[in-house]
Design an enzyme around this catalytic site. Structure first.
Site, PDB file in Angstrom:
ATOM      1  N   SER A  21       0.631  -1.584   0.272  1.00 16.42           N
ATOM      2  CA  SER A  21      -0.665   0.571  -0.253  1.00 16.42           C
ATOM      3  C   SER A  21       0.953   1.647   0.208  1.00 16.42           C
ATOM      4  O   SER A  21       0.919   2.085  -0.309  1.00 16.42           O
ATOM      5  CB  SER A  21      -0.876   0.019   0.416  1.00 16.42           C
ATOM      6  OG  SER A  21       0.180   0.034   2.283  1.00 16.42           O
ATOM      7  N   ARG A  22       2.023   1.414   0.578  1.00 18.36           N
ATOM      8  CA  ARG A  22       2.676   2.391   0.821  1.00 18.36           C
ATOM      9  C   ARG A  22       4.325   2.103   0.277  1.00 18.36           C
ATOM     10  O   ARG A  22       4.985   1.043  -0.024  1.00 18.36           O
ATOM     11  CB  ARG A  22       2.872   2.763   1.878  1.00 18.36           C
ATOM     12  CG  ARG A  22       2.175   3.020   2.443  1.00 18.36           C
ATOM     13  CD  ARG A  22       1.721   4.094   3.857  1.00 18.36           C
ATOM     14  NE  ARG A  22       1.180   2.907   5.363  1.00 18.36           N
ATOM     15  CZ  ARG A  22       2.688   2.866   6.046  1.00 18.36           C
ATOM     16  NH1 ARG A  22       3.636   3.400   6.071  1.00 18.36           N
ATOM     17  NH2 ARG A  22       2.007   1.853   6.563  1.00 18.36           N
ATOM     18  N   ASN A  59       7.967  -8.299   1.319  1.00 23.16           N
ATOM     19  CA  ASN A  59       8.607  -6.392   1.062  1.00 23.16           C
ATOM     20  C   ASN A  59       7.479  -6.441   2.728  1.00 23.16           C
ATOM     21  O   ASN A  59       8.224  -5.784   3.423  1.00 23.16           O
ATOM     22  CB  ASN A  59       7.410  -6.020   0.279  1.00 23.16           C
ATOM     23  CG  ASN A  59       7.456  -4.395   0.675  1.00 23.16           C
ATOM     24  OD1 ASN A  59       8.911  -4.134   0.642  1.00 23.16           O
ATOM     25  ND2 ASN A  59       6.827  -3.553   0.651  1.00 23.16           N
ATOM     26  N   TYR A 108      15.005  -6.406  14.346  1.00 20.86           N
ATOM     27  CA  TYR A 108      14.737  -6.082  13.474  1.00 20.86           C
ATOM     28  C   TYR A 108      16.084  -6.334  12.738  1.00 20.86           C
ATOM     29  O   TYR A 108      15.898  -7.225  12.051  1.00 20.86           O
ATOM     30  CB  TYR A 108      14.719  -4.670  13.278  1.00 20.86           C
ATOM     31  CG  TYR A 108      14.580  -3.630  11.579  1.00 20.86           C
ATOM     32  CD1 TYR A 108      13.250  -4.054  11.074  1.00 20.86           C
ATOM     33  CD2 TYR A 108      15.704  -3.516  11.332  1.00 20.86           C
ATOM     34  CE1 TYR A 108      12.841  -3.902   9.767  1.00 20.86           C
ATOM     35  CE2 TYR A 108      15.263  -2.748   9.263  1.00 20.86           C
ATOM     36  CZ  TYR A 108      14.236  -3.095   8.455  1.00 20.86           C
ATOM     37  OH  TYR A 108      13.965  -3.306   7.686  1.00 20.86           O
ATOM     38  N   VAL A 109      17.492  -6.356  12.915  1.00 21.79           N
ATOM     39  CA  VAL A 109      18.312  -6.585  12.978  1.00 21.79           C
ATOM     40  C   VAL A 109      18.514  -8.604  12.689  1.00 21.79           C
ATOM     41  O   VAL A 109      18.816  -9.024  11.400  1.00 21.79           O
ATOM     42  CB  VAL A 109      20.327  -6.565  13.492  1.00 21.79           C
ATOM     43  CG1 VAL A 109      20.875  -7.276  12.976  1.00 21.79           C
ATOM     44  CG2 VAL A 109      19.603  -4.774  13.203  1.00 21.79           C
ATOM     45  N   ALA A 110      17.980  -8.903  13.336  1.00 22.18           N
ATOM     46  CA  ALA A 110      17.300 -10.213  13.931  1.00 22.18           C
ATOM     47  C   ALA A 110      16.577 -11.228  13.033  1.00 22.18           C
ATOM     48  O   ALA A 110      16.927 -12.208  12.085  1.00 22.18           O
ATOM     49  CB  ALA A 110      17.279 -10.617  14.972  1.00 22.18           C
ATOM     50  N   LYS A 151      16.125  -9.558   9.782  1.00 24.87           N
ATOM     51  CA  LYS A 151      16.276  -9.723   8.458  1.00 24.87           C
ATOM     52  C   LYS A 151      16.984 -10.189   7.921  1.00 24.87           C
ATOM     53  O   LYS A 151      17.939 -11.055   7.301  1.00 24.87           O
ATOM     54  CB  LYS A 151      16.281  -7.779   8.354  1.00 24.87           C
ATOM     55  CG  LYS A 151      15.548  -6.786   8.406  1.00 24.87           C
ATOM     56  CD  LYS A 151      14.904  -7.195   7.502  1.00 24.87           C
ATOM     57  CE  LYS A 151      13.442  -5.868   7.165  1.00 24.87           C
ATOM     58  NZ  LYS A 151      12.553  -6.295   6.196  1.00 24.87           N
TER      59      LYS A 151
HETATM   60  P1  NAP Z   1       6.537   1.432   4.623  1.00 26.27           P
HETATM   61  O1  NAP Z   1       5.868   2.631   4.502  1.00 26.27           O
HETATM   62  O2  NAP Z   1       6.464   1.235   6.291  1.00 26.27           O
HETATM   63  O3  NAP Z   1       5.441   0.512   4.303  1.00 26.27           O
HETATM   64  C1  NAP Z   1       5.285  -0.900   5.524  1.00 26.27           C
HETATM   65  C2  NAP Z   1       3.770  -1.720   4.388  1.00 26.27           C
HETATM   66  O4  NAP Z   1       3.899  -2.828   5.450  1.00 26.27           O
HETATM   67  C3  NAP Z   1       2.872  -0.958   4.473  1.00 26.27           C
HETATM   68  O5  NAP Z   1       2.540  -1.502   3.247  1.00 26.27           O
HETATM   69  C4  NAP Z   1       2.332  -1.814   5.107  1.00 26.27           C
HETATM   70  O6  NAP Z   1       0.609  -1.782   5.833  1.00 26.27           O
HETATM   71  C5  NAP Z   1       2.482  -2.836   5.449  1.00 26.27           C
HETATM   72  N1  NAP Z   1       2.477  -3.730   6.746  1.00 26.27           N
HETATM   73  C6  NAP Z   1       2.384  -3.253   8.155  1.00 26.27           C
HETATM   74  N2  NAP Z   1       2.946  -4.317   8.639  1.00 26.27           N
HETATM   75  C7  NAP Z   1       1.925  -5.546   8.315  1.00 26.27           C
HETATM   76  C8  NAP Z   1       1.148  -7.160   8.692  1.00 26.27           C
HETATM   77  N3  NAP Z   1       1.423  -7.620   9.725  1.00 26.27           N
HETATM   78  N4  NAP Z   1       0.629  -7.136   7.277  1.00 26.27           N
HETATM   79  C9  NAP Z   1       0.939  -7.201   5.432  1.00 26.27           C
HETATM   80  N5  NAP Z   1       1.348  -6.120   5.790  1.00 26.27           N
HETATM   81  C10 NAP Z   1       1.713  -5.596   6.464  1.00 26.27           C
HETATM   82  O7  NAP Z   1       7.937   0.497   4.403  1.00 26.27           O
HETATM   83  P2  NAP Z   1       9.033   0.636   3.760  1.00 26.27           P
HETATM   84  O8  NAP Z   1      10.313   1.476   4.253  1.00 26.27           O
HETATM   85  O9  NAP Z   1       8.337   0.519   3.050  1.00 26.27           O
HETATM   86  O10 NAP Z   1       9.357  -0.419   4.182  1.00 26.27           O
HETATM   87  C11 NAP Z   1       9.670  -1.724   2.804  1.00 26.27           C
HETATM   88  C12 NAP Z   1      10.568  -3.149   3.412  1.00 26.27           C
HETATM   89  O11 NAP Z   1      11.290  -2.014   2.762  1.00 26.27           O
HETATM   90  C13 NAP Z   1       9.935  -3.948   4.832  1.00 26.27           C
HETATM   91  O12 NAP Z   1      10.395  -5.057   5.465  1.00 26.27           O
HETATM   92  C14 NAP Z   1      11.443  -2.907   4.770  1.00 26.27           C
HETATM   93  O13 NAP Z   1      11.890  -3.744   6.703  1.00 26.27           O
HETATM   94  C15 NAP Z   1      12.246  -2.952   4.707  1.00 26.27           C
HETATM   95  N6  NAP Z   1      13.413  -1.896   4.111  1.00 26.27           N
HETATM   96  C16 NAP Z   1      13.186  -0.603   4.726  1.00 26.27           C
HETATM   97  C17 NAP Z   1      13.943   0.205   4.635  1.00 26.27           C
HETATM   98  C18 NAP Z   1      13.773   2.154   4.309  1.00 26.27           C
HETATM   99  O14 NAP Z   1      15.030   2.501   4.473  1.00 26.27           O
HETATM  100  N7  NAP Z   1      13.034   2.320   4.400  1.00 26.27           N
HETATM  101  C19 NAP Z   1      15.821  -0.307   4.824  1.00 26.27           C
HETATM  102  C20 NAP Z   1      15.984  -1.639   4.610  1.00 26.27           C
HETATM  103  C21 NAP Z   1      14.608  -2.280   4.222  1.00 26.27           C
HETATM  104  P3  NAP Z   1       0.038  -0.122   5.788  1.00 26.27           P
HETATM  105  O15 NAP Z   1      -0.712   0.281   4.861  1.00 26.27           O
HETATM  106  O16 NAP Z   1      -1.381  -0.804   6.006  1.00 26.27           O
HETATM  107  O17 NAP Z   1       0.427   0.385   7.124  1.00 26.27           O
END
Ligand code: NAP
Length: 254
Positions: free
Chosen positions: A15-16, A97, A162-164, A166
């Site tokens: 979604s985001r 994701n 979170y680190v664990a 990933k």
């Molecule tokens: P984000 O903007 O917070 O978006 C998270 C997404 O996951 C949203 O669509 C959220 O849904 C959904 N979500 C959360 N909990 C959920 C659940 N229990 N079941 C189903 N969906 C769920 O995060 P992002 O930054 O885009 O991160 C996406 C991925 O990249 C994650 O795995 C994160 O760990 C990884 N990542 C991000 C970064 C960074 O710098 N941003 C760096 C390294 C890795 P809602 O919209 O309903 O809340």
């Protein structure tokens, strides 16, 4: 509703942020994109974000369907996957994701913060991968792409949960890649560095500055930078690549 046999892509947490960019990078006129999201604390916000992603997918001429589904719930994942299979009859690409953070120093970390992050990030990736692997093995083809993180390799203070999770995703990726390769199913991971999304926007400025100082390319990443690597892994060009971790971090990890 997709036509039977149409290319079917599923993105968790679409979604985001990075998930939305991945949905769009995998979308074209011949593809139906399913995605889920889950935020019971803000049902209106999650639905609005999902509608926006669906509208962007429609503008890209792709089919789109979304549902509120908790990746940490085995029952909800089963219903989600059953509904996709009933409609489309196949799953070509699955992107794990969805992810959350609950940051705290190890000595202060509540057990709930540990459990919540492991349940969504690692157990969610396991539950989805196990279910979709069975489908892809029968198809004799498929791509599973897991979104890990640079910190799963480097570690990061204040994020032991979170680190664990990933680091666990990276291990799961490698084991699953070896198990599923004989059935022509590849499993790879993308490890983002510091990407501008809701997840990172509320970090204190000193933490953001510390990240920026470690990025050789001198800029934070955009969700589209991560999505481009996922699109490559989902493409025919990546058919001989499995068990790998592609870092998208501006050189933060080399
Ligand atoms: P984000 O903007 O917070 O978006 C998270 C997404 O996951 C949203 O669509 C959220 O849904 C959904 N979500 C959360 N909990 C959920 C659940 N229990 N079941 C189903 N969906 C769920 O995060 P992002 O930054 O885009 O991160 C996406 C991925 O990249 C994650 O795995 C994160 O760990 C990884 N990542 C991000 C970064 C960074 O710098 N941003 C760096 C390294 C890795 P809602 O919209 O309903 O809340």
């Amino acid at each position: 509703m997709p036509e039977k046999g149409q290319r079917t892509v599923v993105v968790t947490g679409g979604s985001r942020g990075i998930g939305r960019a991945i949905c769009l990078a995998l979308a074209d006129a011949g593809t139906h994109v399913y995605f889920n999201y889950f935020n019971p604390a803000d049902p209106e916000g999650e639905a609005a974000a999902a509608s926006e992603t669906e509208a962007l997918l429609a503008a890209a001429n792709a089919g789109a369907s979304s549902q509120s589904v908790n990746v940490a719930s085995e029952d909800e994942i089963k219903v989600f996957i059953d509904s996709i299979m009933n409609e489309s009859g196949r799953i070509d690409v699955w992107v794990n994701n969805a992810g959350i953070t609950r940051d705290s120093l190890l000595v202060r970390m509540k057990t709930k913060a540990w459990d919540d992050v492991i349940d969504v990030n690692l157990k969610g990736t396991f539950l989805c991968s196990r279910a979709v692997a069975k489908i892809m093995m029968k198809q004799r083809e498929g791509r599973i792409i897991n979104i890990a993180s640079i910190v799963g390799v480097t570690g990061n203070p204040g994020q032991s949960n979170y680190v664990a999770s990933k680091a666990g995703i990276i291990g799961l990726t490698k084991a699953a890649a070896k198990e599923l390769a004989p059935r022509n199913v590849t499993v790879n991971a993308v490890a983002p560095g510091f990407i501008e999304t809701d997840m990172t926007q509320d970090l204190p400025q000193n933490v953001k500055d510390a990240f920026m100082a470690q990025i050789p390319l001198g800029r934070s990443g955009q969700p589209e930078d991560v999505a481009a690597a996922v699109a490559f892994l989902a493409s025919d060009a990546a058919s001989y690549l499995t068990g790998q971790v592609i870092h998208v971090s501006g050189g933060m990890y080399i």
